[in-house]
Design a protein around this motif. Structure first.
Motif, PDB file in Angstrom:
ATOM      1  N   SER A 160      -5.137  -5.422  -4.413  1.00 11.83           N
ATOM      2  CA  SER A 160      -4.972  -6.467  -3.390  1.00 11.83           C
ATOM      3  C   SER A 160      -6.234  -7.298  -3.224  1.00 11.83           C
ATOM      4  CB  SER A 160      -4.583  -5.834  -2.057  1.00 11.83           C
ATOM      5  OG  SER A 160      -5.581  -4.928  -1.622  1.00 11.83           O
ATOM      6  N   GLY A 161      -7.389  -6.708  -3.496  1.00 10.34           N
ATOM      7  CA  GLY A 161      -8.631  -7.455  -3.342  1.00 10.34           C
ATOM      8  C   GLY A 161      -8.973  -8.322  -4.533  1.00 10.34           C
ATOM      9  N   LEU A 162      -8.702  -7.825  -5.752  1.00 11.14           N
ATOM     10  CA  LEU A 162      -9.114  -8.533  -6.960  1.00 11.14           C
ATOM     11  C   LEU A 162      -7.982  -9.304  -7.632  1.00 11.14           C
ATOM     12  CD1 LEU A 162     -11.509  -5.877  -8.563  1.00 11.14           C
ATOM     13  CD2 LEU A 162     -12.063  -7.778  -7.034  1.00 11.14           C
ATOM     14  N   VAL A 163      -6.770  -8.781  -7.574  1.00 14.12           N
ATOM     15  CA  VAL A 163      -5.638  -9.514  -8.133  1.00 14.12           C
ATOM     16  C   VAL A 163      -5.137 -10.519  -7.108  1.00 14.12           C
ATOM     17  CG1 VAL A 163      -3.302  -9.339  -9.064  1.00 14.12           C
ATOM     18  CG2 VAL A 163      -5.007  -7.595  -9.617  1.00 14.12           C
ATOM     19  N   TYR A 164      -4.877 -10.056  -5.893  1.00  7.05           N
ATOM     20  CA  TYR A 164      -4.505 -10.899  -4.754  1.00  7.05           C
ATOM     21  C   TYR A 164      -3.451 -11.930  -5.148  1.00  7.05           C
ATOM     22  CZ  TYR A 164      -5.037 -13.729  -0.528  1.00  7.05           C
ATOM     23  OH  TYR A 164      -4.807 -14.411   0.648  1.00  7.05           O
ATOM     24  N   ALA A 165      -2.270 -11.424  -5.486  1.00 10.49           N
ATOM     25  CA  ALA A 165      -1.224 -12.316  -5.979  1.00 10.49           C
ATOM     26  C   ALA A 165       0.118 -12.065  -5.310  1.00 10.49           C
ATOM     27  CB  ALA A 165      -1.089 -12.178  -7.486  1.00 10.49           C
ATOM     28  N   GLY A 166       0.116 -11.432  -4.135  1.00 12.04           N
ATOM     29  CA  GLY A 166       1.344 -11.302  -3.358  1.00 12.04           C
ATOM     30  C   GLY A 166       2.473 -10.636  -4.108  1.00 12.04           C
ATOM     31  N   SER A 167       3.521 -11.417  -4.364  1.00  9.83           N
ATOM     32  CA  SER A 167       4.717 -10.881  -4.998  1.00  9.83           C
ATOM     33  C   SER A 167       4.431 -10.319  -6.382  1.00  9.83           C
ATOM     34  CB  SER A 167       5.795 -11.967  -5.087  1.00  9.83           C
ATOM     35  OG  SER A 167       5.282 -13.120  -5.747  1.00  9.83           O
ATOM     36  N   LEU A 168       3.460 -10.906  -7.088  1.00 12.10           N
ATOM     37  CA  LEU A 168       3.128 -10.401  -8.422  1.00 12.10           C
ATOM     38  C   LEU A 168       2.596  -8.976  -8.345  1.00 12.10           C
ATOM     39  CD1 LEU A 168       2.743 -10.785 -11.465  1.00 12.10           C
ATOM     40  CD2 LEU A 168       0.491 -11.757 -10.968  1.00 12.10           C
ATOM     41  N   GLY A 178       0.813  -1.213   0.000  1.00 10.68           N
ATOM     42  CA  GLY A 178       0.000   0.000   0.000  1.00 10.68           C
ATOM     43  C   GLY A 178       0.845   1.262   0.000  1.00 10.68           C
ATOM     44  N   VAL A 179       1.929   1.260   0.761  1.00 11.36           N
ATOM     45  CA  VAL A 179       2.818   2.425   0.793  1.00 11.36           C
ATOM     46  C   VAL A 179       3.447   2.646  -0.578  1.00 11.36           C
ATOM     47  CG1 VAL A 179       4.968   3.321   1.761  1.00 11.36           C
ATOM     48  CG2 VAL A 179       3.286   2.246   3.265  1.00 11.36           C
ATOM     49  N   LEU A 180       3.848   1.551  -1.220  1.00 10.37           N
ATOM     50  CA  LEU A 180       4.440   1.693  -2.556  1.00 10.37           C
ATOM     51  C   LEU A 180       3.426   2.237  -3.549  1.00 10.37           C
ATOM     52  CD1 LEU A 180       6.566  -1.589  -2.788  1.00 10.37           C
ATOM     53  CD2 LEU A 180       7.389   0.741  -2.460  1.00 10.37           C
ATOM     54  N   VAL A 181       2.166   1.819  -3.430  1.00  6.60           N
ATOM     55  CA  VAL A 181       1.120   2.351  -4.305  1.00  6.60           C
ATOM     56  C   VAL A 181       0.965   3.852  -4.088  1.00  6.60           C
ATOM     57  CG1 VAL A 181      -1.372   2.353  -4.760  1.00  6.60           C
ATOM     58  CG2 VAL A 181      -0.151   0.183  -4.524  1.00  6.60           C
ATOM     59  N   GLN A 240      -8.790 -19.004   4.482  1.00  7.25           N
ATOM     60  CA  GLN A 240      -8.380 -18.258   3.287  1.00  7.25           C
ATOM     61  C   GLN A 240      -8.938 -16.834   3.306  1.00  7.25           C
ATOM     62  OE1 GLN A 240      -9.600 -21.539   0.350  1.00  7.25           O
ATOM     63  NE2 GLN A 240      -7.802 -20.658  -0.631  1.00  7.25           N
ATOM     64  N   ALA A 241     -10.188 -16.703   3.713  1.00  6.71           N
ATOM     65  CA  ALA A 241     -10.815 -15.373   3.740  1.00  6.71           C
ATOM     66  C   ALA A 241     -10.135 -14.454   4.752  1.00  6.71           C
ATOM     67  CB  ALA A 241     -12.298 -15.509   4.063  1.00  6.71           C
ATOM     68  N   VAL A 242      -9.740 -15.004   5.899  1.00  5.14           N
ATOM     69  CA  VAL A 242      -9.066 -14.196   6.913  1.00  5.14           C
ATOM     70  C   VAL A 242      -7.717 -13.697   6.385  1.00  5.14           C
ATOM     71  CG1 VAL A 242      -7.937 -14.273   9.170  1.00  5.14           C
ATOM     72  CG2 VAL A 242     -10.219 -15.240   8.878  1.00  5.14           C
ATOM     73  N   ILE A 243      -6.955 -14.580   5.748  1.00  3.16           N
ATOM     74  CA  ILE A 243      -5.656 -14.176   5.188  1.00  3.16           C
ATOM     75  C   ILE A 243      -5.853 -13.132   4.098  1.00  3.16           C
ATOM     76  CG2 ILE A 243      -3.622 -14.991   3.939  1.00  3.16           C
ATOM     77  CD1 ILE A 243      -4.046 -17.715   5.324  1.00  3.16           C
ATOM     78  N   HIS A 244      -6.861 -13.320   3.268  1.00  3.18           N
ATOM     79  CA  HIS A 244      -7.180 -12.357   2.215  1.00  3.18           C
ATOM     80  C   HIS A 244      -7.516 -10.995   2.820  1.00  3.18           C
ATOM     81  CE1 HIS A 244      -9.659 -11.610  -1.735  1.00  3.18           C
ATOM     82  NE2 HIS A 244      -8.682 -10.740  -1.571  1.00  3.18           N
ATOM     83  N   ALA A 245      -8.302 -11.015   3.893  1.00  2.00           N
ATOM     84  CA  ALA A 245      -8.692  -9.757   4.543  1.00  2.00           C
ATOM     85  C   ALA A 245      -7.488  -9.061   5.166  1.00  2.00           C
ATOM     86  CB  ALA A 245      -9.749 -10.039   5.612  1.00  2.00           C
ATOM     87  N   TYR A 246      -6.588  -9.836   5.765  1.00  2.00           N
ATOM     88  CA  TYR A 246      -5.375  -9.238   6.330  1.00  2.00           C
ATOM     89  C   TYR A 246      -4.565  -8.545   5.233  1.00  2.00           C
ATOM     90  CZ  TYR A 246      -5.326 -10.970  11.169  1.00  2.00           C
ATOM     91  OH  TYR A 246      -5.590 -11.169  12.499  1.00  2.00           O
ATOM     92  N   TRP A 247      -4.407  -9.226   4.101  1.00  2.00           N
ATOM     93  CA  TRP A 247      -3.599  -8.668   3.016  1.00  2.00           C
ATOM     94  C   TRP A 247      -4.241  -7.406   2.429  1.00  2.00           C
ATOM     95  CZ3 TRP A 247       1.001  -8.898   0.658  1.00  2.00           C
ATOM     96  CH2 TRP A 247       1.104  -8.341  -0.611  1.00  2.00           C
ATOM     97  N   ALA A 248      -5.525  -7.518   2.057  1.00  2.00           N
ATOM     98  CA  ALA A 248      -6.204  -6.380   1.450  1.00  2.00           C
ATOM     99  C   ALA A 248      -6.372  -5.233   2.439  1.00  2.00           C
ATOM    100  CB  ALA A 248      -7.572  -6.815   0.904  1.00  2.00           C
ATOM    101  N   GLY A 249      -6.676  -5.564   3.687  1.00  2.30           N
ATOM    102  CA  GLY A 249      -6.800  -4.516   4.704  1.00  2.30           C
ATOM    103  C   GLY A 249      -5.479  -3.822   4.966  1.00  2.30           C
ATOM    104  N   GLY A 250      -4.402  -4.600   5.009  1.00  4.88           N
ATOM    105  CA  GLY A 250      -3.078  -4.006   5.199  1.00  4.88           C
ATOM    106  C   GLY A 250      -2.706  -3.099   4.049  1.00  4.88           C
TER     107      GLY A 250
END
Length: 232
Positions: free
Chosen positions: A47-55, A30-33, A133-143
């Motif tokens: 992060s919500g729709l692509v959700y691909a980490g390093s990609l 998010g900071v880089l964005v 999976q949903a919790v991890i997704h939420a952590y990533w997108a929320g972060g």
């Protein structure tokens, strides 16, 4: 399929340690964005729709450089081809319903694979797997959203944030090694990575995974033969 919401509480506990690791990594993205000049909400969308980490880190640079679609597609393939191997052991068969299977496939991240394929997760029902999976997704997108909103408070040129993905991979590897101790597999992985670096530096990830898979197959057959010979 049973309602995954019934597993909400236990899913937070299941994915807690890994999710807390995904949170700062998402914030780094998010900071880089924010510093790329894009609007903050792009961090939430990607992060919500692509959700691909390093990609996502690589995709940000490709988008800003207006890279050709072919370059974006080939990069996405080479970075995410590892998920083909993850899918071989991911318990998708325990998830019922087309919608559940679709989300389970979409949300198959490195962190989700590490959580749902460990020894203690062998009896988890589909709802519990989707919940984790949903919790991890939420952590990533929320972060990512928090990082983008707070990005203006971080000095320009935040050095080292792109190393967050590498750091998480190291943590996941160490956790897997504790769960399944043994030296041969990490050494095989390291050897395949070094060999791929020498033989195919331009396609290191794909070549390393191919060599590692071939090595595991050969080792499995070899141990099967030697085990059968010792029993005979």
């Amino acid at each position: 399929m049973r309602n995954p919401l019934r597993y909400a509480g236990v899913a937070v506990r299941d994915a807690g340690p890994v999710g807390l690791g995904a949170l700062p990594m998402g914030m780094a993205f998010g900071v880089l964005v924010a510093h790329s000049g894009l609007a903050w909400w792009w961090a939430s969308v990607i992060s919500g729709l692509v959700y691909a980490g390093s990609l996502e880190f690589l995709l940000l640079g490709l988008v800003l450089a207006v890279a050709p679609l072919t370059a974006v597609a080939s990069t996405a393939f080479l970075v995410n081809v590892r998920h083909v191997f993850y899918a071989l052991s991911f318990p998708l068969h325990r998830i019922r319903g087309a919608a559940g299977k679709a989300y389970g496939t979409f949300a198959l991240s490195d962190e989700a694979w590490a959580v749902t394929t460990r020894a203690g997760a062998a009896s988890w029902p589909g709802g519990r797997i989707l919940g984790a999976q949903a919790v991890i997704h939420a952590y990533w997108a929320g972060g990512a959203t928090l990082g983008a909103l707070a990005g203006s408070r971080v000095p320009d040129g935040p050095a080292g944030l792109d190393f967050a993905v590498t750091a998480l991979f190291v943590a996941l590897a160490l956790d897997a090694l504790r769960e399944h101790p043994g030296v041969p597999t990490p050494l095989l992985a390291l050897g395949c990575a070094l060999l791929a670096r020498l033989l195919c530096p331009g396609q290191l990830l794909l070549a390393a995974f191919g060599l590692f898979t071939a090595g595991l197959v050969v080792r499995h057959r070899w141990t099967g033969r030697t085990g059968g010979a010792s029993r005979a």
